[in-house]
Design an enzyme around this catalytic site. Structure first.
Site, PDB file in Angstrom:
ATOM      1  N   GLY A 203       0.861  -1.287  -0.018  1.00 56.94           N
ATOM      2  CA  GLY A 203       0.095   0.058   0.040  1.00 56.94           C
ATOM      3  C   GLY A 203       0.966   1.360   0.100  1.00 56.94           C
ATOM      4  N   GLU A 227       5.540  -3.404   1.331  1.00 50.38           N
ATOM      5  CA  GLU A 227       5.796  -2.716   0.008  1.00 50.38           C
ATOM      6  C   GLU A 227       5.032  -1.479  -0.055  1.00 50.38           C
ATOM      7  OE1 GLU A 227       5.010  -1.915  -3.291  1.00 50.38           O
ATOM      8  OE2 GLU A 227       4.311  -3.823  -3.986  1.00 50.38           O
ATOM      9  N   CYS A 264       2.753   0.083  -8.864  1.00 48.98           N
ATOM     10  CA  CYS A 264       3.845   0.470  -8.032  1.00 48.98           C
ATOM     11  C   CYS A 264       5.013   0.535  -8.785  1.00 48.98           C
ATOM     12  CB  CYS A 264       4.050  -0.225  -6.563  1.00 48.98           C
ATOM     13  SG  CYS A 264       4.239  -2.027  -6.932  1.00 48.98           S
TER      14      CYS A 264
END
Length: 501
Positions: A203, A227, A264
């Site tokens: 997140g 992460e 991401c």
């Protein structure tokens, strides 16, 4: 629906009871549980994908590919634990002539750490959510999982969790081995509960850091495998730019806008030779002309994206190269700055824009690149667009120091599930030195225990000379491989379109 703290406590206690029953399961039994979950998710694919599309604004093709990745991963992990290498079973027999004096009989292997709390991500409702990498790897390690559902796709999370729990129950796994909770009070209580021995999180940096601090502040601090994302810088050499400028810009445009820029691993930053702004603008405008705009995952993410772009756009030394917008279906934005500006204000390089936006940094000479790389924080990925004869050894070494995956002439939005994959990086990309993707992720939720001078019959199966589980053992310094029935390796491949995170 929100889980109250009392229910959370009961859920964690049930998970602990299930863990105590399941921890001794042999690798083939545990692998069968993972396979059963994969089958059940595949069987419910139509209903799960329909529900996911309603809650996430993501298309059917994307969601089906993501669900296929999820079940592929479960089967791969099942095959991996059947091999038994994750035990790292090591046997040193007693040796009166050992070089530093008589050695006792010592045997060490990895054991599951216990109950793991897992926090689902918003941007991948299957692959990094209820039965995503953290949950799958924790179950593969032999742990129990309590999953905290993400509010962005709550109904999907509930249905997925029910499918998983039913599959585990039908195959004989202990009740409570996997469970789901919802809401912030339950999330905080999950991190605080003394029976929870680790947390997996995917997140935002802010949310992850808050939970990381909470886990570290416990009377018994626990590992927090977070992460948190990153900027994923791309460095283009002068020779690469001269030989394939338009190809590079087209690849860059496709990568930073893939999935509406909500991955991401999105390249949020690219270093290019300066002095060609008009050509860059024209090439990017052309590459983005047919961009298929779509809503972002949630209104909250949309607001955060607009705020981040405006903040960076209004920073001294930053200009707009391609002017996008913040409509309900936002169009891409490309900002531009210079090497001189970022040397003066390195924070320019550290502002994530979670959506279809990225920043171009113009440099004057290629020799500047290693020093510019030193201005970056920890990254999940770093990319070199280079030619074979370029001397980039110093830059490549610097990029390896700050990132978990270094790419050559590719784009970072592709995180395949495999044996050698590493999805992690120095903080703030992650909060550990581990990977959250690939078979190595299983080892996060294991810890070593050594047994000294134990009778053979009282040793765990992986450490017995008889090796009843037929796992690899390192005996007196030499590896001994299993000689029993062939252990199946999952040969199924991911689809050509794979989930890109």
């Amino acid at each position: 629906m929100r889980t109250d703290v009392a229910d959370l406590i009961f859920t964690v206690q049930a998970a602990q009871a299930a863990f105590e029953k399941a921890r001794a399961a042999d690798p083939f039994t545990r692998a069968s549980w993972l396979d059963a979950v994969a089958v059940s998710l595949d069987d419910d694919a139509d209903g799960l994908v329909t529900l996911a599309a309603q809650e996430t604004h993501l298309g059917e093709a994307r969601l089906r590919g993501e669900l296929k990745r999820t079940t592929f991963q479960l089967r791969l992990f099942a095959a991996e634990i059947r091999q038994g290498e994750h035990f790292d079973a090591t046997i040193d027999h007693a040796d009166p002539d050992w070089g530093m004096g008589p050695r006792p009989d010592l045997r060490r292997y990895n054991v599951p750490i216990g109950v793991v709390g897992v926090f689902g991500a918003s941007n991948f409702p299957f692959a990094f959510s209820v039965m995503g990498g953290d949950s799958a790897s924790a179950l593969a390690a032999g742990c129990a999982v309590v999953h905290k559902a993400h509010d962005g796709h709550l109904n999907l999370a509930l249905r997925t969790a029910a499918t998983v729990a039913a599959a585990l129950n039908d195959t004989g796994a202990p009740s409570g081995l996997f469970s789901l909770v919802t809401g912030r009070p339950a999330a905080e209580a999950l991190v605080d509960h003394p029976l929870v021995k680790a947390i997996g999180f995917t997140g935002s940096t802010a949310g992850g850091r808050a939970l990381f601090n909470r886990a570290a502040a416990r009377p018994e601090p626990i590992p927090f495998f977070g992460e948190l994302g990153g900027i994923n810088a791309v460095f283009v050499t002068e020779n690469a730019w001269a030989s394939r400028r338009d190809e590079i810009l087209a690849g860059y445009a496709g990568s930073f806008t893939m999935g509406m820029g909500q991955f991401c691993t999105k390249p949020g930053l690219i270093f290019l030779p300066g002095g060609q702004s008009d050509k860059v603008r024209a090439a990017l405008s052309g590459a983005l002309a047919d961009f298929p705009a779509a809503p972002l995952l949630s209104e909250r993410l949309h607001e955060g994206y607009a705020d981040a772009v405006r903040k960076l756009r209004d920073t001294a030394g930053v200009q707009v190269l391609v002017d996008g917008g913040f409509a309900a279906t936002p169009s891409p934005t490309v900002l531009q700055t210079t090497a001189a500006a970022v040397r003066n204000a390195p924070s320019i390089l550290r502002q994530e824009m979670f959506g279809p936006a990225s920043l171009v940094v113009e440099y004057g000479d290629e020799s500047e690149l290693p020093a510019l790389a030193e201005l970056l924080e920890g990254q999940l990925t770093a990319t070199l667009q280079s030619e074979p004869d370029d001397d980039v050894s110093g830059l490549a070494a610097g990029l390896a120091d700050i990132s978990g995956r270094v790419l050559w002439n590719g784009w970072p939005t592709g995180v395949t599930v495999s044996y050698a994959q590493h999805h992690g990086g120095p903080y703030p990309a992650t909060t550990s030195a581990t990977t959250s993707v690939g078979t190595a992720a299983i080892r996060r939720f294991l810890r070593p225990v050594a047994y000294q001078s134990f009778p053979e019959g009282r040793l765990p199966e992986p450490l017995q000379d008889a090796n009843p589980w037929n796992v690899p053992q390192r005996v007196d310094g030499a590896w001994s491989r299993p000689t029993g029935p062939n252990r199946p390796i999952n040969s199924e491949r991911l689809p050509d379109w794979e989930v890109q995170r």
